[in-house]
Design a protein around this motif. Sequence first.
Motif, PDB file in Angstrom:
ATOM      1  N   ALA A 143       0.857  -1.200   0.000  1.00 24.76           N
ATOM      2  CA  ALA A 143       0.000   0.000   0.000  1.00 24.76           C
ATOM      3  C   ALA A 143       0.885   1.240   0.000  1.00 24.76           C
ATOM      4  CB  ALA A 143      -0.895  -0.007   1.235  1.00 24.76           C
ATOM      5  N   SER A 144       0.399   2.328  -0.586  1.00 23.30           N
ATOM      6  CA  SER A 144       1.199   3.564  -0.664  1.00 23.30           C
ATOM      7  C   SER A 144       1.152   4.318   0.673  1.00 23.30           C
ATOM      8  CB  SER A 144       0.596   4.485  -1.733  1.00 23.30           C
ATOM      9  OG  SER A 144      -0.660   4.941  -1.239  1.00 23.30           O
ATOM     10  N   PRO A 145       2.059   5.249   0.904  1.00 23.55           N
ATOM     11  CA  PRO A 145       2.029   6.029   2.152  1.00 23.55           C
ATOM     12  C   PRO A 145       0.683   6.720   2.379  1.00 23.55           C
ATOM     13  CG  PRO A 145       4.072   6.398   0.985  1.00 23.55           C
ATOM     14  CD  PRO A 145       3.229   5.564   0.083  1.00 23.55           C
ATOM     15  N   GLU A 146       0.051   7.164   1.289  1.00 22.76           N
ATOM     16  CA  GLU A 146      -1.247   7.847   1.431  1.00 22.76           C
ATOM     17  C   GLU A 146      -2.280   6.904   2.035  1.00 22.76           C
ATOM     18  OE1 GLU A 146       1.405   9.979  -0.704  1.00 22.76           O
ATOM     19  OE2 GLU A 146       0.698   7.990  -1.289  1.00 22.76           O
ATOM     20  N   VAL A 147      -2.151   5.600   1.727  1.00 18.25           N
ATOM     21  CA  VAL A 147      -3.091   4.602   2.277  1.00 18.25           C
ATOM     22  C   VAL A 147      -2.639   4.182   3.682  1.00 18.25           C
ATOM     23  CG1 VAL A 147      -3.967   2.244   1.999  1.00 18.25           C
ATOM     24  CG2 VAL A 147      -3.731   3.730  -0.011  1.00 18.25           C
ATOM     25  N   ILE A 148      -1.340   3.951   3.829  1.00 19.08           N
ATOM     26  CA  ILE A 148      -0.821   3.400   5.094  1.00 19.08           C
ATOM     27  C   ILE A 148      -0.963   4.405   6.251  1.00 19.08           C
ATOM     28  CG2 ILE A 148       1.258   2.580   6.292  1.00 19.08           C
ATOM     29  CD1 ILE A 148       2.358   1.571   3.692  1.00 19.08           C
TER      30      ILE A 148
END
Length: 208
Positions: free
Chosen positions: A174-179
Amino acid sequence: MSKRQVVEQKNRRLRQQLLDTSLHDEPINLVTATEQEVQISVHQPSSFIAQNLEQVIPDWNSPALWVVLVLQRSQYPLSECTPDVEQEKERLREKFLRFGFDVAFNLRDSQFWSDLIDPRTGSPLLSRPGKIPHDDTAVVNALLGFPITYNRCTVLEHPTWGSAVYPGTLMSSASPEVIKPILKAIAALHGWKELKSSLQSTPEVSAL
Ligand code: B12
């Protein structure tokens, strides 16, 4: 739009970009119910892990990989082998595993690859171990630049906590925006309060 308005608009966009980028790389600073500090940051993998992923986490099957470092401040410097240090390491390992499993399973429920490394062994906990144990101190050194001291082992020197730092590593596709929102939400569920950074306390950017 006047020349002055164009310049002001450009400046506002630039400031927002700066803020967004710094917030993106900005660690999440937290404090637990027992006033213990925790720092969490999300990173691209170190070149060693990017090049040796199959040897470290052989079952990882996604082209995407983000590394989450969870640093807990220990009550004692961790450079010595004493019963207190061993007990403290066990206490911090349990806190990391409780938090880490919640995050990893939450991300897995959203169909993202996720795993966490057992700080005691260097092995992934939700997939088969690799030929090379994951070296948490080498990864923190590579991604955060903390120096390492060598005794019978390798010990990190945190800029303010010294060797009283207990590292834990999670990984996800998952990307930082999701994590990041998930990290913050689960931290809150564990009673960890976020310490606002200086950057976050200037909400009136757009008004400037
Ligand atoms: C195995 C281990 C030990 C072993 C010895 C390890 C060794 N260095 O030879 C023993 C049991 C002796 C040991 C002792 C101690 N340990 Co120790 N140990 C670990 C453990 C589980 C794995 C370390 C490891 O395998 N390193 C691999 C080294 C030995 O292999 P290498 O060939 O030199 O290098 C390879 C790796 O680095 C590999 N690699 C793998 N991933 C990566 C990633 C990157 C980016 C790179 C570049 C390389 C790389 O590539 C290299 C070539 O193959 C880590 C936790 C972890 N998961 O990292 C804790 C850990 C490093 N130990 C820790 C501590 C505190 C100790 C002690 C100092 C104190 C204590 N009470 O435990 C004692 C030593 C006391 C003393 N007075 O001397 C802490 C350090 C905390 C901190 N502040 O940094 C850790 C992080 C455990 C923890 N979470 O608390 N330890």
